[in-house]
Design a protein around this motif. Structure first.
Motif, short mmCIF file in Angstrom:
data_model
loop_
_atom_site.label_atom_id
_atom_site.label_comp_id
_atom_site.label_asym_id
_atom_site.label_seq_id
_atom_site.Cartn_x
_atom_site.Cartn_y
_atom_site.Cartn_z
N PHE A 12 15.76 -21.63 77.66
CA PHE A 12 16.58 -21.06 78.23
C PHE A 12 16.27 -19.46 78.23
N VAL A 13 15.64 -18.96 77.10
CA VAL A 13 15.34 -17.48 76.90
C VAL A 13 14.05 -17.19 77.31
N PHE A 14 13.33 -18.03 76.90
CA PHE A 14 11.72 -17.52 77.42
C PHE A 14 11.49 -17.55 78.93
N SER A 15 10.51 -16.80 79.59
CA SER A 15 10.28 -16.63 81.06
C SER A 15 8.67 -16.35 81.40
N GLU A 16 8.67 -16.16 82.45
CA GLU A 16 7.10 -15.93 82.78
C GLU A 16 6.70 -14.55 82.22
N GLU A 17 7.58 -13.55 81.69
CA GLU A 17 7.37 -12.43 81.26
C GLU A 17 6.88 -12.74 79.71
N THR A 18 7.43 -13.76 79.18
CA THR A 18 7.09 -14.02 77.72
C THR A 18 5.50 -14.05 77.41
N PRO A 19 4.75 -13.37 76.36
CA PRO A 19 3.37 -13.70 76.40
C PRO A 19 3.21 -14.96 75.73
N PHE A 20 2.22 -15.78 76.38
CA PHE A 20 2.32 -17.13 76.22
C PHE A 20 0.50 -17.41 76.50
N PRO A 21 0.07 -18.28 75.43
CA PRO A 21 0.59 -18.57 74.18
C PRO A 21 0.39 -17.41 73.09
N SER A 22 1.29 -17.27 72.25
CA SER A 22 1.45 -16.05 71.30
C SER A 22 2.31 -16.50 70.38
N PHE A 23 2.50 -15.36 69.25
CA PHE A 23 3.29 -15.57 68.18
C PHE A 23 4.83 -16.39 68.70
N TYR A 24 5.02 -15.84 69.82
CA TYR A 24 6.32 -16.33 70.57
C TYR A 24 6.38 -17.87 70.47
N THR A 25 4.95 -18.29 70.89
CA THR A 25 4.82 -19.72 70.97
C THR A 25 5.29 -20.68 69.67
N LEU A 26 5.29 -19.79 68.67
CA LEU A 26 5.55 -20.57 67.46
C LEU A 26 7.06 -21.23 67.14
N ILE A 27 7.88 -20.28 67.95
CA ILE A 27 9.28 -20.82 68.07
C ILE A 27 9.47 -22.29 68.57
N PRO A 28 8.95 -22.58 69.81
CA PRO A 28 9.04 -23.97 70.26
C PRO A 28 8.31 -24.99 69.48
N THR A 29 6.97 -24.54 68.89
CA THR A 29 6.17 -25.44 68.18
C THR A 29 6.68 -25.97 66.91
N ILE A 30 7.02 -24.79 66.17
CA ILE A 30 7.54 -25.24 65.01
C ILE A 30 8.80 -25.90 64.76
N GLY A 31 9.53 -25.43 66.09
CA GLY A 31 10.89 -26.26 66.08
C GLY A 31 10.55 -27.74 66.40
N THR A 32 9.66 -27.96 67.19
CA THR A 32 9.26 -29.25 67.31
C THR A 32 8.89 -30.00 65.96
#
Length: 334
Positions: free
Chosen positions: A242-262
């Motif tokens: 719900f918070v990420f968007s097309e403006e979020t750098p992806f894949p990057s350190f941000y991607t650790l949030i959903p992947t570590i969450g998983t």
């Protein structure tokens, strides 16, 4: 391998946001992270199967590839076959040529490379590509080709050395991905970070590390810790949707949030936890069971409809299309 219904529930949590994101519902601005959830799940499941078979002395690369092919290819090829007449009658000559090239790329498991050279994932033109979504299947298949061979070659070194080597690959892959998506670099480098295996393999490796951990340690004994970690992991995935968007750098350190969450969900969403009960609801499990088929069909349904009725699609019509995706997915799964 013991069946875990919460894994199917986790698949549902992955596929639903992807479909709703591609449908264009703004609330699900980060729904594309569902693919990253799938990568972690895939890394965990495949590694668990391989290391169990190797430890028992019954692993065969030929049998492994055969099982992967039997699971993935029939539904994939059937979807592609159904797409052909729609493409033939509806697409303009240039688009039809590109569609033909993507058919060949999918069967060769290099569609991620073709789409990398062609467009960016978030480009407007991308939503008109019926087979765009197969890029993630290509990433997984390329990984499936390399990873079993790596394990066979390094198995005698023992788990510690294997984890160490994979840890180096993880750090390099994540580092390159973050640099490519957060620096002012050429658009093709940015696009390559999204589509290509070298900058995505670290996500699959999170699942790999979890598989090795659970093979040695089993699940965490404390109910309170499992409860807390599973809620944290669930929150990390929901936050990303719900918070990420097309403006979020992806894949990057941000991607650790959903992947570590998983990863936290795989480790700690054990029976008696709140998240396990949520993910094990029959509706979640049933959606998870057809998630692969739903993923296969959602992009062609949405892309061909947009191509045909580009400016005439209302939100109500999109809801109907999403329902159609799951109806076709159920038939395909059966």
């Amino acid at each position: 391998m013991k069946y875990r219904p919460e894994i199917d529930g986790l698949r549902a949590l992955a596929v639903l946001p992807v479909i709703l994101f591609h449908a264009g519902f703004e609330w699900f601005s980060g729904g594309f992270i569902g693919v990253d959830v799938f990568f972690v799940i895939s890394g965990y499941l495949i590694t668990t199967i391989i290391i169990t078979d190797i430890a028992e002395g019954k692993f065969s690369i030929a049998n492994f590839y055969e099982r992967r092919a039997r699971r993935i290819l029939p539904a994939l090829f059937f979807m592609m076959l159904v797409c052909v007449p729609f493409a033939w009658f509806w697409l303009l000559p240039g688009d039809l040529k590109n569609f033909g090239q993507s058919l060949i790329a999918v069967t060769s498991f290099v569609s991620n490379v073709v789409f990398w050279l062609d467009i960016g994932y978030f480009d407007t033109a991308a939503e008109l590509k019926p087979l765009l979504h197969t890029w993630s299947l290509a990433v997984e298949e390329q990984y499936y080709i390399l990873f079993p061979v790596f394990l066979l070659l390094t198995w005698r070194l023992g788990p510690k050395w294997i984890i160490a080597l994979l840890g180096i690959i993880f750090i390099v892959s994540l580092g390159i991905a973050h640099f490519a998506t957060t620096s002012s670099v050429h658009p093709k480098i940015l696009s390559g970070a999204f589509f290509l295996l070298p900058t995505r393999v670290w996500e699959l490796l999170i699942g790999v590390f979890i598989a090795f951990y659970l093979a040695q340690k089993k699940y965490l004994p404390s109910h309170e810790v499992n409860q807390g970690l599973s809620l944290l992991g669930f929150g990390m995935v929901i936050y990303s949707i719900f918070v990420f968007s097309e403006e979020t750098p992806f894949p990057s350190f941000y991607t650790l949030i959903p992947t570590i969450g998983t990863g936290l969900l795989i480790i700690s969403a054990v029976p008696q936890t709140l998240v396990h009960k949520l993910l094990s609801f029959s509706i979640m499990v049933n959606v998870g069971l057809i998630s692969y088929s739903a993923y296969l069909w959602h992009q062609p349904v949405l892309a061909f409809t947009r191509y045909r009725l580009f400016e005439g699609i209302t939100d109500l019509y999109l809801v109907f299309l999403c329902a159609l995706v799951f109806a076709v997915a159920y038939i395909s799964w059966r």
